[in-house]
Every structure is written in C-alpha cells, then in structure tokens.
Write a protein that holds these residues in place. Structure first.
Motif, short mmCIF file in Angstrom:
data_model
loop_
_atom_site.label_atom_id
_atom_site.label_comp_id
_atom_site.label_asym_id
_atom_site.label_seq_id
_atom_site.Cartn_x
_atom_site.Cartn_y
_atom_site.Cartn_z
N LEU A 199 0.83 -1.19 0.00
CA LEU A 199 0.00 0.00 0.00
C LEU A 199 0.87 1.25 0.00
CD1 LEU A 199 -2.56 -1.01 2.80
CD2 LEU A 199 -2.69 -1.50 0.35
N SER A 200 0.27 2.38 -0.29
CA SER A 200 0.96 3.65 -0.14
C SER A 200 1.08 3.99 1.35
CB SER A 200 0.19 4.76 -0.86
OG SER A 200 -1.05 5.01 -0.20
N SER A 201 1.92 4.96 1.67
CA SER A 201 2.09 5.38 3.06
C SER A 201 0.78 5.87 3.65
CB SER A 201 3.14 6.49 3.16
OG SER A 201 4.40 6.02 2.80
N GLN A 202 0.05 6.70 2.88
CA GLN A 202 -1.20 7.25 3.38
C GLN A 202 -2.23 6.16 3.61
OE1 GLN A 202 -2.82 10.38 0.93
NE2 GLN A 202 -4.66 10.63 2.21
N GLN A 203 -2.31 5.19 2.68
CA GLN A 203 -3.28 4.13 2.84
C GLN A 203 -2.92 3.21 4.00
OE1 GLN A 203 -6.50 3.28 0.81
NE2 GLN A 203 -6.40 2.88 3.00
N PRO A 230 6.67 -2.62 4.13
CA PRO A 230 6.95 -1.20 3.95
C PRO A 230 6.16 -0.65 2.77
CG PRO A 230 8.99 -2.42 4.27
CD PRO A 230 7.90 -3.44 4.11
N PRO A 231 5.56 0.53 2.93
CA PRO A 231 4.80 1.11 1.82
C PRO A 231 5.71 1.59 0.71
CG PRO A 231 4.93 2.64 3.64
CD PRO A 231 5.54 1.36 4.13
N ILE A 232 5.12 1.81 -0.44
CA ILE A 232 5.86 2.36 -1.56
C ILE A 232 5.21 3.68 -1.94
CG2 ILE A 232 4.49 1.01 -3.23
CD1 ILE A 232 6.97 1.00 -5.03
N ALA A 236 -2.39 6.84 -5.29
CA ALA A 236 -3.37 5.77 -5.37
C ALA A 236 -3.22 4.86 -4.16
CB ALA A 236 -3.20 4.98 -6.66
N GLY A 237 -4.26 4.09 -3.89
CA GLY A 237 -4.28 3.35 -2.65
C GLY A 237 -3.43 2.11 -2.59
N ALA A 238 -3.14 1.48 -3.73
CA ALA A 238 -2.44 0.20 -3.68
C ALA A 238 -1.92 -0.17 -5.04
CB ALA A 238 -3.40 -0.88 -3.19
N MET A 286 8.50 -7.30 -3.09
CA MET A 286 9.27 -6.92 -1.90
C MET A 286 10.51 -7.80 -1.78
SD MET A 286 7.36 -4.52 -0.91
CE MET A 286 8.37 -4.14 0.51
N ASP A 287 11.61 -7.18 -1.35
CA ASP A 287 12.84 -7.95 -1.20
C ASP A 287 13.08 -8.41 0.23
OD1 ASP A 287 13.58 -5.65 0.09
OD2 ASP A 287 14.99 -4.98 -1.44
N GLY A 288 12.21 -8.01 1.15
CA GLY A 288 12.30 -8.49 2.51
C GLY A 288 13.40 -7.87 3.34
N GLN A 289 14.03 -6.77 2.87
CA GLN A 289 15.18 -6.24 3.58
C GLN A 289 14.80 -5.31 4.73
OE1 GLN A 289 17.44 -4.08 0.73
NE2 GLN A 289 15.88 -2.54 0.34
N ASP A 290 13.56 -4.78 4.74
CA ASP A 290 13.20 -3.80 5.75
C ASP A 290 12.13 -4.38 6.66
OD1 ASP A 290 12.51 -0.22 5.60
OD2 ASP A 290 12.61 -1.59 7.29
N HIS A 291 12.50 -4.68 7.89
CA HIS A 291 11.55 -5.24 8.84
C HIS A 291 11.18 -4.24 9.95
CE1 HIS A 291 12.15 -9.78 7.90
NE2 HIS A 291 12.13 -9.04 6.82
#
Length: 458
Positions: free
Chosen positions: A278-282, A303-305, A310-312, A317-322
């Motif tokens: 999702l986006s940060s806002q969503q 992590p959002p992109i 837009a909402g989604a 994802m590469d899984g690097q940010d937990h």
C-alpha cells in the motif's frame, strides 16, 4: 508380460508462489489419485541456485510426490523496454525458457505423455506437438476469468472506456473490474493477452482451479452456450479448490498461543499476498481503521511504496526492511498491543485462516487467498490491487455472496479509516453480516464436497 510404465506429466510454472503453489497441488493430485510420475519445471526471475521456497505438502521426513526442476536462469532484460508492464515482462521472460524446456524434455529417460502450462506459459504448448504429448492449460484462477480471456480476441482492439464486457452466457464484467490490458489496445500487454487467449484455444483442454457449485453458470455456459462454444470449443475441467494443506506447526508457538486465547471467530486477518503493498497514506488509514474498529487482528505489514497517491499496487518486496513500526501511526503499536498482532513481511496464511479464532480476512483477493478463505469458511473484505483481483472481488461479493467491498477502488482512491471500520464491523460483529458468515459456511461445505469421490472435481 508387459509391465506398463506410469504416465509422465510435465508441469511448467511461471515465477511466483501464486502460480507455483496451485501447480504443486495439481501435481500431488495427479500422483496420488492417478498414479502419474510428475515433473514440475520452474522458471526463475533472478540468477542463483536456490529452489523456490515452498511449504511441502507432506511431512519433511517423506520424499515429495513430484520432481522439482529449476530451469537455468535466462536473462531476457535486453528484450524488455522501460515502458513494458508486468504482463509483457513476464511473457518475455517465459519466452526465453522455451529452448531450455525443450532440452530438458529431450533428455528425459521416459518420454513424457502430458504437458500442463499455466497462463503465461502458453507458448510452450508447441513443445507438446514436438514430443507427441497431450497438452493442457491450467488456469490458477476462476472460470469467469477464463471466459473473459478467451473472448478478448473478439474485441479486435475496439474496446473503449465506456462500459462492461459482455461474455456470452456469463456475468458481464463491469468497467471497473476489467483486466487492465483490455483497457489499452495500444500497449504490448493487450497484444500478449490476445496471443495468450488464442494459444489457449490450441490446447486439448483447460483445467481451472474452481468447482461446479462455486461457478455453476459459467461452467454450464462453457458446455452448453452456443455462442461461447463457437468462441471456445475445448473442454473446461474444474479441478479445484486446490490449496495447500494446513500444517499447524507452521504457526509457531507464540502466534499459536495468542490465537488459542482469542474467542471463536473474533480475529480479522489482514494480508495483501506475496506481491501487494500500500501507499504510506493508505497504510496509515488502514492502521487507524483497525484501531477504531476495536476488533482483534493479525496484520501482515510491508513497507509502503510511494507513488502518485493511489491506494495500492503490485510491488515485489525484497524483505530487507523489517522496521515496520516506522510506517505506522505514532503510538499505534502501543495502543493496540492487547488488541492485535503486527507481523512483518510474511505469515503462515493457510494455518491462520484455518484457526477457529479467525472470523474474517481483509484480502487482496488473489485467487489462492480467496480459495484459502473459502475452504476455511472465512468471510472476506475484498481489497483488490492488480491482475484479475477486481474480478475475483466482484465474484465473491455479487455472485457468491461471501464478501464486502469498499465503495471506492483501493487502486484509485484512498479508503478512509471510517469506511474501513464499517467494513470490519460488518464482517465481524454486525447483524447485517450474519448472512455473509452463514453463506461462507455453505460454500465451505460445497468446497469439501467437490473433492470427495462423489464431487465434481474428483
């Protein structure tokens, strides 16, 4: 005395667990019920020796029922343009592996008798002719999506942004639910989609991950509607629901203990599949919607992109940010620590949905996730992101009656916290959601019956 050898099925899976898992389940059924020897060939998206991260369908002490072969990586990036979208990129990538599979088939000790490819592997069907094999396409989605696909060539690049697609004998596809390539006949995705539709017509038949009681009208039309049969005259076999079996040990001790303490059907599971974000806002609105609903939850957060608001959308994802908490509203984790569980990146979805404490699923409506919800009798809050997920959401909401949807498309508009709260409460506690909860239990029963020896799938 001549001892006959087992028939040998060769299955080809496109990249991604969404295509591989249904192939694995099909392989297990072919070996267990029809005594096939099965080899699954897997296409990889990046170089490396690693095999796909599959959860086995039998205890680790047992040998898998099938052979799994990862084709050597082929770099097709030189054939991709910067404006090419995900469908075109997948097709170009798959195309690069045709010669590899040809070599593998030619080196087999036993001549294979059956080739099964998924939607993005239809160009491999010509190999079946070279090796004198029966050839099938396996659609890891529903029959309604198949009906739309095979009818697309008739549009002849005349589709405008004006109205629904009319499919003979089937529910029409509303404008907002139409698959993206159909919108824009000028892009490569449209051309590839039309080619795939035509390729499907060269197969000996199609296997679809659905069952008669779930889509009776569409499956009936494939057999009996004169117009649809003129468009597509190959047999369509419902072989679903094919989902991976539950392995309770995958829950882990901490999550299992927490779920065991919750009341029956009181927990909402929130996940957007292996490729959705999702986006940060969503993300913030969803967090606050969960909080003000005051319903128990398990939320798989990525992590959002950032993009145009837009909402989604789809994002690998590469899984690097937990460090998930940094993307959530300040104090959210503290305020909800007794209400729910926030899990970074991935969770054992099938095991969670199968737990008696889970009573709802806020889902992107990928077909695998949809089937996993249905076979466990869990109603859905449909939050489609990409591919055919809008169609899946419409099917579950309007035809099957086991889902609710936001009033706006999450891919186009931010869904606010108050609407999210209403959707959650409708599914989890409100009287108006009782019929939905009752209906999904009916569908669960139909799904179980389909897989019995008297069922439509067996």
């Amino acid at each position: 005395m001549v001892i006959p050898t087992k028939p040998h099925a060769t299955l080809l899976a496109s990249p991604g667990l969404g295509h591989l898992i249904p192939m694995v389940e099909l392989a297990n059924r072919l070996t267990a019920h029809h005594n096939f020897h099965v080899t699954i060939f897997v296409v990889t998206m990046e170089p490396g020796p690693n095999k796909p991260n599959l959860l086995p369908n039998q205890p680790n002490t047992l040998k898998p029922l099938y052979d799994l072969v990862v084709l050597p990586y082929v770099d097709s990036s030189a054939h991709m343009g910067p404006s090419d979208k995900i469908m075109t990129r997948l097709v170009i990538m798959m195309r690069g592996y045709v010669s590899s599979l040809r070599s593998e088939l030619g080196s087999m000790e036993q001549n294979p008798t059956l080739l099964v490819v998924d939607l993005f592997g239809t160009e491999f069907l010509t190999l079946a002719d070279e090796f004198n094999m029966i050839k099938y396409v396996y659609i890891p989605s529903n029959a309604w999506f198949l009906a739309q696909t095979v009818c697309v060539p008739l549009l002849d690049k005349q589709v405008k942004h004006e109205g629904p697609l009319i499919i003979p004998g089937c529910k029409r596809v509303e404008y907002d639910d139409i698959l993206d390539p159909v919108f824009d006949p000028e892009n490569k995705d449209y051309d590839e989609y039309v080619r795939i539709a035509l390729d499907i017509g060269t197969a000996d038949g199609v296997l679809v991950n659905t069952w008669e009681d779930l889509e009776p009208t569409t499956l009936f039309s494939f057999k009996n509607n004169k117009v649809l049969k003129e468009i597509f005259n190959k047999p369509v076999y419902p072989v679903g629901p094919l989902v991976r079996p539950v392995r309770p040990e995958c829950l882990g001790e901490e999550l299992s203990e927490w779920l065991n303490k919750q009341p029956k059907e009181s927990v909402l599971y929130v996940s957007f599949g292996s490729g959705g974000t999702l986006s940060s806002q969503q993300t913030i609105e969803l967090a606050l919607g969960l909080e003000i609903s005051q319903q128990r939850f398990i939320w798989v957060v990525r992590p959002p992109i950032e993009h145009d608001g837009a909402g989604a959308l789809f994002h690998a994802m590469d899984g690097q940010d937990h460090m998930i908490s940094q993307y959530l509203p300040p104090g959210f984790m503290t305020r909800t620590r007794n209400l729910g569980k926030v899990i970074p990146m991935w969770a054992p979805q099938m095991e969670i949905l199968a737990h008696p404490s889970v009573g709802g699923f806020l889902s992107h409506c990928g077909w695998n996730s949809t089937l996993e919800s249905l076979v466990n009798g869990v109603p859905i809050i449909a939050w489609p992101l990409y591919a055919e997920q809008n169609m899946n959401a419409a099917l579950m909401d309007e035809e099957v009656g086991v889902a609710v949807r936001p009033k706006v498309l999450p891919t186009k508009v931010i869904v606010g916290r108050e609407e999210i709260k209403k959707l959650i409460n409708k599914i989890m506690v409100d009287d108006e959601g009782i019929k939905i909860r009752e209906r999904v239990k009916e569908v669960q029963g139909y799904a179980k019956r389909a897989l019995t020896t008297e069922g439509s799938t067996y």
